[in-house]
Design an enzyme around this catalytic site. Structure first.
Site, PDB file in Angstrom:
ATOM      1  N   TRP A 145       0.843  -1.210   0.000  1.00  0.00           N
ATOM      2  CA  TRP A 145       0.000   0.000   0.000  1.00  0.00           C
ATOM      3  C   TRP A 145       0.871   1.251   0.000  1.00  0.00           C
ATOM      4  CZ3 TRP A 145      -5.344   0.028   2.854  1.00  0.00           C
ATOM      5  CH2 TRP A 145      -6.110  -1.060   2.412  1.00  0.00           C
ATOM      6  N   ASP A 168       4.060  -0.252  17.412  1.00  0.00           N
ATOM      7  CA  ASP A 168       2.671  -0.705  17.543  1.00  0.00           C
ATOM      8  C   ASP A 168       1.773   0.526  17.476  1.00  0.00           C
ATOM      9  OD1 ASP A 168       0.168  -1.639  18.392  1.00  0.00           O
ATOM     10  OD2 ASP A 168       1.074  -3.141  19.688  1.00  0.00           O
ATOM     11  N   LYS A 211      -9.741  -1.984   6.802  1.00  0.00           N
ATOM     12  CA  LYS A 211     -10.178  -3.370   6.663  1.00  0.00           C
ATOM     13  C   LYS A 211     -11.184  -3.682   7.776  1.00  0.00           C
ATOM     14  CE  LYS A 211      -6.818  -6.625   6.572  1.00  0.00           C
ATOM     15  NZ  LYS A 211      -6.638  -7.274   5.281  1.00  0.00           N
TER      16      LYS A 211
HETATM   17  C1  LIG Z   1      -2.489  -7.414   5.786  1.00  0.00           C
HETATM   18  S1  LIG Z   1      -0.989  -6.790   6.424  1.00  0.00           S
HETATM   19  C2  LIG Z   1      -0.805  -5.270   5.561  1.00  0.00           C
HETATM   20  C3  LIG Z   1      -0.365  -5.406   4.143  1.00  0.00           C
HETATM   21  C4  LIG Z   1      -0.032  -4.070   3.523  1.00  0.00           C
HETATM   22  N1  LIG Z   1      -1.221  -3.245   3.337  1.00  0.00           N
HETATM   23  C5  LIG Z   1       0.637  -4.227   2.186  1.00  0.00           C
HETATM   24  O1  LIG Z   1       0.099  -3.772   1.184  1.00  0.00           O
HETATM   25  O2  LIG Z   1       1.747  -4.772   2.129  1.00  0.00           O
HETATM   26  C6  LIG Z   1      -1.477  -6.248   8.017  1.00  0.00           C
HETATM   27  C7  LIG Z   1      -0.370  -5.634   8.823  1.00  0.00           C
HETATM   28  O3  LIG Z   1      -0.922  -5.019   9.973  1.00  0.00           O
HETATM   29  C8  LIG Z   1       0.077  -5.033  10.953  1.00  0.00           C
HETATM   30  N2  LIG Z   1      -0.505  -4.732  12.261  1.00  0.00           N
HETATM   31  C9  LIG Z   1      -1.480  -5.391  12.920  1.00  0.00           C
HETATM   32  N3  LIG Z   1      -1.710  -4.811  14.105  1.00  0.00           N
HETATM   33  C10 LIG Z   1      -0.877  -3.748  14.202  1.00  0.00           C
HETATM   34  C11 LIG Z   1      -0.641  -2.763  15.203  1.00  0.00           C
HETATM   35  N4  LIG Z   1      -1.323  -2.771  16.354  1.00  0.00           N
HETATM   36  N5  LIG Z   1       0.296  -1.825  14.977  1.00  0.00           N
HETATM   37  C12 LIG Z   1       1.007  -1.824  13.827  1.00  0.00           C
HETATM   38  N6  LIG Z   1       0.837  -2.727  12.841  1.00  0.00           N
HETATM   39  C13 LIG Z   1      -0.095  -3.692  13.030  1.00  0.00           C
HETATM   40  C14 LIG Z   1       0.654  -6.433  10.849  1.00  0.00           C
HETATM   41  O4  LIG Z   1       1.937  -6.508  11.434  1.00  0.00           O
HETATM   42  C15 LIG Z   1       0.677  -6.644   9.338  1.00  0.00           C
HETATM   43  O5  LIG Z   1       1.933  -6.353   8.791  1.00  0.00           O
END
Ligand SMILES: C[S@@+](CC[C@H](N)C(=O)[O-])C[C@H]1O[C@@H](n2cnc3c(N)ncnc32)[C@H](O)[C@@H]1O
Length: 249
Positions: free
Chosen positions: A92, A129, A194
């Site tokens: 993204w 985070d 999402k």
């Molecule tokens: C589906 S992936 C995203 C893919 C990304 N949109 C791409 O195009 O490459 C979801 C991401 O959300 C991150 N994530 C989930 N909870 C999070 C949080 N509390 N803080 C930061 N990142 C988080 C995960 O580590 C993961 O890398």
């Protein structure tokens, strides 16, 4: 060594009525490879979006979801500032940088993820985070204090296999992302996140409708049909004052 459970490129579906999976590449089972990892690998190798992403240089197949969302809702414009929540591995970010014309000399995009990821040209990355208390301030500092035009969230909580728990965790991420968007967006801005099938929870949906002129749900064609994910797209942020006059506490 037993060949039991082994599949090869020459295997053909056996028996009448067996569905043609359309698979081109079959994955051999091997010591240490679980059935689910074989299924995952097989799916990756046969997924046209994975192949296309690799060919076109996108970090992830997820890039196509944002491309399709943007084709439908026209959110990303040249010069826009964008926050990408849950950015790794960076698909993204790449799409946002390309659409906005962000460059390393004048980065317009900031991405955050607690996972480490390789740099993306034109994108400031925070390994952090998003739920940390100081994350919003860190994101705004990375944008030089400028209000973003678009807040994107593709965050997903690691799945536990327990549907209700997974749903609650991802819903929570979406709620925190929406609250952040409403706190920082410039008037007219947009928010994408999402959500799980069934759409946005009532309370969150009401909050988005109060703060944005238009709210949609969309499942991009590249989102796997069997996946419960879809996206909420909110356009035309009313601005903090106008929304407050609308009855927001
Ligand atoms: C589906 S992936 C995203 C893919 C990304 N949109 C791409 O195009 O490459 C979801 C991401 O959300 C991150 N994530 C989930 N909870 C999070 C949080 N509390 N803080 C930061 N990142 C988080 C995960 O580590 C993961 O890398």
């Amino acid at each position: 060594m037993s060949d039991k459970g082994k599949t090869t490129g020459s295997d053909k579906p056996k028996g009448k009525g067996r569905a043609d999976t359309g698979l081109k590449v079959k994955v051999k089972t091997a010591r240490g490879r679980t059935a689910s990892s074989v299924r995952w690998l097989q799916r990756q190798l046969n997924d046209p979006y994975v192949v296309k992403a690799r060919k076109e240089g996108w970090r992830s197949r997820a890039a196509f979801k944002l491309i399709e969302i943007d084709e439908k809702y026209h959110l990303l414009k040249p010069g826009n500032r964008v926050v990408d929540l849950g950015a790794a591995p960076g698909g993204w970010c790449q799409v946002a940088a390309k659409k906005t014309g962000s460059t390393p000399g004048n980065p317009l995009i900031v991405g955050i993820d607690y996972l480490e990821m390789d740099g993306v040209p034109g994108v400031a990355l925070l390994q952090k985070d998003f739920l940390d208390e100081d994350a919003p301030a860190a994101l705004m500092a990375a944008l030089g204090g400028h209000a973003p035009d678009v807040v994107l969230s593709d965050m997903a909580a690691p799945t536990t296999g327990h549907h209700k728990t997974d749903h609650l965790r991802t819903t929570h991420l979406c709620e925190v992302a929406a609250a952040f968007a409403v706190d920082v967006l410039r008037p007219g801005g947009a928010f994408v996140a999402k959500v799980f099938r069934g759409g946005t929870e009532n309370e969150l949906l009401a909050m988005l409708k109060q703060n944005f002129a238009q709210v949609f749900h969309f499942k991009p064609p590249s989102s796997r049909q069997e996946s419960v994910e879809m996206y909420v797209v909110a356009r035309g942020f009313k601005g903090r004052q106008e929304a407050a006059e609308d009855g927001r506490p």
